[in-house]
Design an enzyme around this catalytic site. Sequence first.
Site, mmCIF file in Angstrom:
data_model
loop_
_atom_site.group_PDB
_atom_site.id
_atom_site.type_symbol
_atom_site.label_atom_id
_atom_site.label_comp_id
_atom_site.label_asym_id
_atom_site.label_seq_id
_atom_site.Cartn_x
_atom_site.Cartn_y
_atom_site.Cartn_z
ATOM 1 C CB THR A 179 -44.605 -18.520 -8.566
ATOM 2 O OG1 THR A 179 -43.644 -19.578 -8.500
ATOM 3 C CG2 THR A 179 -44.350 -17.677 -9.795
ATOM 4 C CD GLU A 180 -41.959 -20.131 -3.792
ATOM 5 O OE1 GLU A 180 -41.580 -21.120 -3.141
ATOM 6 O OE2 GLU A 180 -42.921 -20.154 -4.592
ATOM 7 C CG ASN A 181 -40.540 -19.126 -10.762
ATOM 8 O OD1 ASN A 181 -41.590 -18.996 -10.156
ATOM 9 N ND2 ASN A 181 -40.493 -19.584 -11.997
ATOM 10 N N GLY A 182 -40.665 -15.520 -9.562
ATOM 11 C CA GLY A 182 -40.818 -14.198 -10.123
ATOM 12 C C GLY A 182 -42.025 -13.904 -10.975
#
Length: 220
Positions: free
Chosen positions: A49-52
């Site tokens: 996921t792009e938020n880490g």
Amino acid sequence: MGLGIETRHQIARRAALEIERGMIVNLGIGIPTLVADYIPGNYGVMLHTENGILGMGGSPPPGKEDGNLSNAGGYPVTLIPGASYFDSATAFGIIRRGLLDITVLGALEVSEQGDIANWIVPGKRVPGMGGAIDLAQKSKKVIVLMNHSDKEGNPKIVKNCKLPLTVKRGAHMIITEKAVIDIENEKLVLREVMYPHSVEEVVESTGAPLEIRNEVMTFQ
């Protein structure tokens, strides 16, 4: 008209069949989030996921949510053994290095060339395009999950997109409530129809020519 919950899960279940053991996969907001429920636990798939997060699990039981643990859409998630945390710069570095095997995302329109429009409708306010451009450009395989037609009944699979593009020639496969369609050499190839729809219905409701090369199977 929106899709019913059973139909949404049917689409997600079909998309999960494209995911193989050990893959790194990014699931977008909406129907793509449901795909996680149909990936076998013994496959060793790592959801990104792009938020880490790498190694994201499914949704937690009610009352067990962790306010500090969510996906890029802000929804609470869990972790699987071996998961890791990192900042958004590292998350996008993973994307831009081409390390994602599959990205599953939604769209407003997809063209026969594989162009994707999924981030804005002119005149409507949106929070931003998020990671859509990077994900659609850099993933090894991009699968689009969406309604076959819009709320007015117009095809969302078209010869040329009218909405602002997210990426040119980014999509490899489209799965809707009516069909599974491959995009090969800038042509749409009808691979399967979704029960209870027919080949004739799919052809009629698609805004671009469909090639039918082999026997078209039905997915239930």
